[in-house]
Every structure is written in C-alpha cells, then in structure tokens.
Design an enzyme around this catalytic site. Structure first.
Site, PDB file in Angstrom:
ATOM      1  N   GLY A 144       0.814  -1.211   0.000  1.00  9.27           N
ATOM      2  CA  GLY A 144       0.000   0.000   0.000  1.00  9.27           C
ATOM      3  C   GLY A 144       0.844   1.255   0.000  1.00  9.27           C
ATOM      4  N   GLY A 146       0.383   5.715   0.730  1.00 11.97           N
ATOM      5  CA  GLY A 146      -0.469   6.824   1.131  1.00 11.97           C
ATOM      6  C   GLY A 146       0.226   8.151   0.944  1.00 11.97           C
ATOM      7  CG  ASP A 273      -6.858  11.022   6.738  1.00 10.96           C
ATOM      8  OD1 ASP A 273      -7.816  11.420   6.037  1.00 10.96           O
ATOM      9  OD2 ASP A 273      -5.799  10.611   6.252  1.00 10.96           O
TER      10      ASP A 273
END
Length: 448
Positions: A144, A146, A273
């Site tokens: 992943g 971000g 968030d």
C-alpha cells in the site's frame, strides 16, 4: 572520518596504533570493515546484517564510498544503540587504525531524541534489518501507499508473525511531523480496534539519507477500501465481497475505536483522517483503525467546546471526508471525526466514494443517501447486500420474518446512522455512543 559507537564496547580500548597506508586496495577496506564489525559487535551474528559477503561493502549499512575509487569515504553508524565516537586518523586501512573513544554530548542528545523505539519501550530495529526484512523494500512486498508513506510486508526476527513496514516519504511536506504525531498518538494507547505500533526506526539509509519507518502488525485482509472497491464486477457470485453482517461489525469496530480515542483517554485523540483506506482487517475480519499521521491530542473530553478543540494550521483530512467546519475554523474535534465516520458508513453501504463523479455542488453522498432512506434504499445500496451469502443466516432470518423486509430495514437503519453522523453542523451529529447502540440493534436483528 567519524563513526558513532558505544562507550560500552570494551574491545576497542585494547586496539593498538597501526600505520596508515593510503595505497591499499578497496579489498583491504572490506577486510578492515569486517574486522571492525567483529570488534564492535563481539561477533554477534545478528548485528549489522548487511555487512556480509553477498553485498559489495559500499552497499553495507552506514558505508559511503567515493564514486571515483570506490573506497570508503565515510562511516556512519549513529542509528545503532551506541553513544560514543570513533576517530580514524586517515583513510580506512586493512588493519584497524588507531581508534580513540570519547563521548560527544551533541550527538548523544541527537540519538536520544531520535530513538523513539527506546522512548516507548519497543524492540529496537535498524535500517539494515528493515531493508533485509522487506527484501530491500522490494515492489513484490509492496502492500500500500499513502500521502506520507509506503507500506511493505516483511518478516522480522523479533516478531513471530509478518509485519507491515511504513516507510515515510520524507521528501513530502509534513511527513516528519506525521511520523512524530503517529508515534506520539499510538505510543501509549492500546485497543483491540487500533492498529498497534510494534516498533519504529529513525535512522539513515545506506546512502546516508534520513530514514524513518513505523512497524505495525500485518493485516492479512488488507484495507476496507480494497475490499469495497477492488472487486470484479462480472463475477459477483464467486466474489461476493463483504456481507451486510460483516459491514455492520466493521462499522462497530471503528466506532469502538473512536469511542476509546474520544472518551476513554486523559488526553483525547482526534484522528482527523477517518476513511476506508485507514481501516484495515485482520485474518478474522476484525477492523483496526490506523494511520494516525494527522492525529491531534485534545486536553480532557474531546467535545465541541472551544476549550477542547485542537488548533490546526492547515485543513486536516482527505477531500470528501473533511467536515465542513474544518475549512472555516481550522479547529479539529471529535465531532469532525464523526462526520468522516458517517461518510465512511455511507460509502460502505453504497460502494460509492464521496468524490464520485456523480456528486457535485447540488448532490453529495450525504444527500444521495438521505433522500433514499424513506423508500429508495434498495436503489442506491451495493446490490450484493440484497443477497444473503450465508445460508444459515438466510434460515435464521426467514424464521423470524420476511427476509427481504429484514434486510431492507437494516439497510435503512445503517444509512440513517451514516446520515446522522454526517450532518453539516457539528452539534447536530449523533454521538459515537448512540452509534454503537444503534449498530448493536442492527447486529441483533441480523443474528436472530
């Protein structure tokens, strides 16, 4: 040339002064480094793992070589658990040169402030160990990425199970602040539904550049965003995605995490968030809230009163999930988290992102769902939620009442919770404790 080592390394004190020979070959540098490793580490097989025969010594941890001659020009090991200084009288030589040890207060202070692993009682890991654990941060281990970091799957000898290594993108603005915020927010809090930090690393890489990483538990089922959106449209019968019951339980897990952060800590934590990519799932599909890079601490209960809001110099969050008041006031609050959580619930039930092209000034995900809660819920939800996956669940529900009516009622209730959380004004939003109560009611209805 300077190398930072420990005043506890007693074998160094016994080394003798040797002549410096500037004409030695690069192979002698390698021999000298291996000899130095033996002296510094007392032949610990786990120390400086990159210092081995399979790699060129210029790729070893802490080594910088001159480009022209490929000879050692700098040796920096300040990321190790050492606190003194080695001073070389000249270039590195085949026999270890005369070494004097003295403490440098400035460097010791730097080590103390950057060693967050020690500060929070974590197992200390070096850049070299993380490099080895992830096969050199290989793309094959990438799981992943971000705003502030890239996440790799890895295996560390310190832990029995695989780990996730989040490498901070330090060239990104505020990435270092994100690292400190995340370590501070999660350093002393533990909860079943929070992604736990296993350890962290603030060091330099093999090129001598700053390096920061956080090591988490590895979540085998990935993120909620992946499970919601990365599915094959034309194979729903074989790839059903998350069932309604699973989505309700995930929503409960995230609500439990928020209740803990907002109400159970002396200094409440506002996450700032909340979104599907920051919710990850373990092998039992239990949800864990992660990525506290934007988190803020609030003194006392995290209410909406001005005395309990945390100031912020920039809008915090992700477009589509940011509450309206953040843009106007610059203050973050628990109610702001609830807005983002409400959008997350609506995305879970519709499989539509708040930034979908169908939404604009006149229509938002909140309005879209609000209009459908009376009689059009089946028209807007993820179609797979209308078909029960679990045949035992089908039997249980039909014994109570009509299956379709039960599913429709639960979908309406779920959507209404999301709508109530994402109201425009903070004081109109439902509290997290009321959310938990209502989600429990849905869960019980589906379980009967």
């Amino acid at each position: 040339m300077m190398v930072y080592v420990s005043h506890h390394v007693s074998p160094i004190c016994a080394l003798q002064t040797l002549a410096v020979n500037a004409a030695l070959s690069s192979e002698s540098d390698k021999i000298a480094l291996l000899a130095l490793k033996d002296k510094l580490t007392n032949r610990d097989p786990h120390a400086l793992p990159s210092w081995n025969q399979s790699l060129h010594f210029c790729a070893w941890e802490g080594i910088t070589c001159s480009r022209r001659h490929m000879r050692v020009s700098a040796l920096q090991l300040q990321n190790q658990d050492w606190g003194g200084t080695l001073a070389f009288g000249g270039i590195l030589i085949s026999c270890v040169a005369f070494i004097s040890i003295y403490l440098v207060k400035k460097k010791a202070k730097k080590l103390a402030t950057t060693s967050l692993a020690l500060q929070y009682g974590y197992v200390k890991v070096s850049y070299g160990e993380l490099h080895q654990a992830t096969n050199g941060f290989s793309s094959s281990n990438l799981v992943g990425a971000g705003r502030f970091g890239t996440v790799y799957r890895g295996i560390l000898v310190h832990f029995e199970r695989p780990v996730a290594v989040k490498v901070l993108k330090l060239q990104t603005r505020a990435a270092s602040k994100s690292f400190m915020a995340e370590c501070k927010a999660l350093g002393k809090i533990k909860h079943r539904n929070l992604l736990s930090i296993l350890t962290c690393c603030s060091s330099v890489d093999y090129k001598g550049d700053d390096f920061k990483a956080i090591v988490f538990e590895f979540m085998p089922n990935g993120s909620l965003e992946t499970l919601l959106h990365n599915t094959i449209e034309d194979s729903e019968s074989t790839n059903p995605g998350l069932s309604l019951m699973q989505r309700v339980n995930i929503a409960l897990d995230v609500a439990f995490a928020l209740d803990y952060l907002h109400n159970d800590l002396e200094e409440a934590v506002v996450h700032c968030d909340i979104k599907p990519s920051n919710v990850v799932l373990d092998d039992e599909v239990v949800a864990h809230l992660g990525d506290f890079g934007l988190a803020r601490l609030v003194h006392g209960a995290a209410s909406c009163s001005s005395s309990n809001q945390a100031s912020s110099s920039a809008i915090k969050g992700t477009i589509g999930y940011i509450p309206p008041e953040y843009g106007a006031s610059g203050l973050v609050s628990a109610e702001g988290d609830m807005y983002s959580y409400g959008i997350l619930l609506l995305e879970m039930i519709t499989r539509k992102k708040p930034t979908d092209s169908m939404f604009g000034e006149d229509l938002s995900l909140h309005k879209f769902c609000n209009m459908a809660t009376l009689d059009g819920i089946t028209e807007i939800v993820d179609s797979r939620l209308l078909i029960p996956i679990d045949h035992q669940e089908r039997r249980r529900v039909t014994q109570q009442q009509n299956l379709e009516d039960t599913i429709r009622e639960c979908l309406v209730s779920f959507a209404r919770i999301g709508v109530a959380c994402s109201q425009e004004f903070p004081n109109q939003r439902i509290s997290v404790k009321d959310v938990i109560t209502e989600l429990h009611a849905i869960n019980q209805k589906l379980s009967c």
